[in-house]
Design an enzyme around this catalytic site. Structure first.
Site, short mmCIF file in Angstrom:
data_model
loop_
_atom_site.label_atom_id
_atom_site.label_comp_id
_atom_site.label_asym_id
_atom_site.label_seq_id
_atom_site.Cartn_x
_atom_site.Cartn_y
_atom_site.Cartn_z
N ASN A 11 46.57 42.81 44.04
CA ASN A 11 46.57 43.29 42.59
C ASN A 11 46.74 45.01 43.07
O ASN A 11 45.71 45.56 43.28
CB ASN A 11 45.55 43.13 42.11
CG ASN A 11 45.63 43.75 40.51
OD1 ASN A 11 46.46 44.37 40.12
ND2 ASN A 11 44.20 43.79 39.78
N TRP A 12 47.96 45.48 42.73
CA TRP A 12 48.06 46.86 43.04
C TRP A 12 47.77 47.72 42.12
O TRP A 12 47.63 48.90 42.46
CB TRP A 12 49.57 46.90 43.81
CG TRP A 12 49.89 46.62 44.92
CD1 TRP A 12 49.16 45.78 45.84
CD2 TRP A 12 51.00 47.10 45.74
NE1 TRP A 12 49.74 45.84 46.99
CE2 TRP A 12 51.04 46.38 47.01
CE3 TRP A 12 52.28 47.77 45.42
CZ2 TRP A 12 52.04 46.66 47.92
CZ3 TRP A 12 53.08 48.19 46.46
CH2 TRP A 12 52.98 47.44 47.65
N LYS A 13 47.34 47.32 41.05
CA LYS A 13 47.14 47.92 39.61
C LYS A 13 48.10 48.99 39.64
O LYS A 13 49.36 49.00 39.90
CB LYS A 13 45.80 48.64 39.83
CG LYS A 13 44.87 47.59 40.10
CD LYS A 13 43.47 47.94 40.03
CE LYS A 13 42.37 46.52 40.62
NZ LYS A 13 40.86 46.88 39.92
N HIS A 100 43.23 40.53 32.64
CA HIS A 100 42.38 41.43 33.82
C HIS A 100 41.22 41.96 32.90
O HIS A 100 41.90 42.72 31.68
CB HIS A 100 43.24 42.19 34.65
CG HIS A 100 42.55 42.72 35.64
ND1 HIS A 100 41.69 44.04 35.48
CD2 HIS A 100 42.34 42.65 36.98
CE1 HIS A 100 41.14 44.10 36.55
NE2 HIS A 100 41.59 43.56 37.69
N GLU A 102 40.53 45.02 33.11
CA GLU A 102 40.78 46.43 32.85
C GLU A 102 41.72 46.49 31.55
O GLU A 102 41.66 47.42 30.73
CB GLU A 102 41.56 46.99 34.11
CG GLU A 102 40.55 47.53 35.11
CD GLU A 102 41.29 47.52 36.60
OE1 GLU A 102 42.49 47.47 36.98
OE2 GLU A 102 40.22 47.53 37.35
N GLU A 169 36.46 37.10 38.02
CA GLU A 169 36.27 38.43 38.46
C GLU A 169 35.12 38.97 37.57
O GLU A 169 35.25 39.51 36.48
CB GLU A 169 37.50 39.38 38.24
CG GLU A 169 38.61 38.85 38.84
CD GLU A 169 39.52 40.11 39.29
OE1 GLU A 169 39.87 40.47 40.39
OE2 GLU A 169 39.94 40.81 38.28
N GLY A 175 35.87 46.99 41.89
CA GLY A 175 35.97 48.38 42.40
C GLY A 175 34.56 49.16 42.32
O GLY A 175 34.47 50.43 42.49
N SER A 213 35.71 43.68 44.58
CA SER A 213 35.08 44.20 45.83
C SER A 213 35.46 43.40 47.10
O SER A 213 34.60 43.49 47.85
CB SER A 213 33.74 44.69 45.56
OG SER A 213 33.71 45.78 44.69
N GLY A 234 41.87 43.94 44.77
CA GLY A 234 42.39 45.08 44.28
C GLY A 234 42.55 46.25 45.37
O GLY A 234 43.60 46.15 45.97
N GLY A 235 41.72 47.30 45.34
CA GLY A 235 41.87 48.48 46.29
C GLY A 235 42.40 48.01 47.48
O GLY A 235 43.20 48.66 48.26
P1 PGA Z 1 38.82 45.23 43.46
O1 PGA Z 1 39.87 44.92 42.35
O2 PGA Z 1 39.18 44.51 44.57
O3 PGA Z 1 39.24 46.82 43.67
O4 PGA Z 1 37.45 45.24 43.23
C1 PGA Z 1 39.96 43.45 42.18
C2 PGA Z 1 40.63 43.31 40.72
O5 PGA Z 1 40.57 44.33 39.92
O6 PGA Z 1 41.30 42.38 40.67
#
Ligand code: PGA
Length: 252
Positions: A11-13, A100, A102, A169, A175, A213, A234-235
């Site tokens: 997930n590149w956000k 998601h 976010e 999640e 994050g 994470s 994500g990250g």
């Molecule tokens: P993260 O994000 O791996 O950076 O914690 C995961 C996500 O938001 O899907």
């Protein structure tokens, strides 16, 4: 080593530009070279601005591309700044992340997410549906009831479950470098599968990923839980090295 299909989804956000294709290229090379190692499915969910370009450039049997959200409206319409599922499909998306946290934090409700799921299913997109509790909800012991509510109010029995993958999640783990205790996580993954089957009266066990994470250092821990069908990353998915190391270390 497990022989069950495992998903590794990036997930590149809101990161990446046209030059980021080199990340996809490296991951593609790796997946080609390691194709006999294990049964794995690699999906990269990129910003919508890049999907068309990447889709044209990528020649791969091993990697699929996806996006990270859409507008709920099915056709064209006066929705300034928005993109619908059909436009994303035409631009090359095969997968879509919905729900998601976010976006929930920006006001997306279970009901709105349901409309997006309906739209995405209509386009035959594969959905990665994110569910998870906040820290406050966890501390109040509400994790299972929140997960049940997120499933029940965004999904219907008639939906094609073959097109939906859950991503558990926990919001407090995204994050933050915090991950759940493995015994708790195993119980939660099992709960999601069991509760979904019960409430949606199906014998089919849904796929459930873990996200939050995940990195190349902690991935080994998760491999002890066979019920996890893969990971939403994500990250660490914004670096080809970290993303590839996650896959390598998972199977070590
Ligand atoms: P993260 O994000 O791996 O950076 O914690 C995961 C996500 O938001 O899907």
């Amino acid at each position: 080593m497990t022989n069950k299909l495992k998903y590794f989804i990036g997930n590149w956000k809101m990161f990446g530009d046209f030059g980021s294709f080199k990340i996809i290229n490296k991951v593609n090379k790796f997946s080609h070279e390691s194709k006999n190692l294990s049964k794995k499915k690699i999906i990269l969910c990129v910003p919508s601005t890049l999907i068309h370009f990447f889709n044209k450039k990528l020649k791969s049997k091993f990697i699929s591309l996806g996006v990270q959200n859409c507008h709920y409206h099915q056709g064209y319409g006066p929705f300034t700044g928005s993109i619908n599922a059909s436009m994303l499909k035409k631009a090359g998306a095969k997968y879509i992340i919905l729900g998601h946290s976010e976006n929930r934090a920006e006001g997306e409700t279970n009901n709105l997410i349901k409309k997006k799921i309906i739209s995405a299913l209509k386009q035959k997109l594969n959905i990665i549906y994110c569910i998870g509790e906040t820290l406050k909800e966890k501390n109040k012991g509400k994790t299972f009831s929140i997960l049940r509510e997120q499933m029940k109010s965004s999904l219907e029995k008639k939906f094609n479950i073959n097109k939906i993958i859950f991503a558990y999640e926990p919001v407090w783990s995204i994050g933050t470098n915090k991950i759940p205790k493995m015994d708790k996580l195993k119980k939660t993954i099992k709960f999601i599968k069991r509760d979904f089957k019960k409430n949606f009266k199906t014998k089919k066990t849904p796929k459930v990923l873990y996200g939050g994470s995940v990195n190349d250092k902690n991935i080994r821990l998760f491999s002890s839980i066979s019920q996890i069908d893969g990971f939403l990353i994500g990250g660490a998915s914004q670096s080809s090295k970290k993303f590839i190391d996650i896959i390598i270390n998972y199977y070590k």
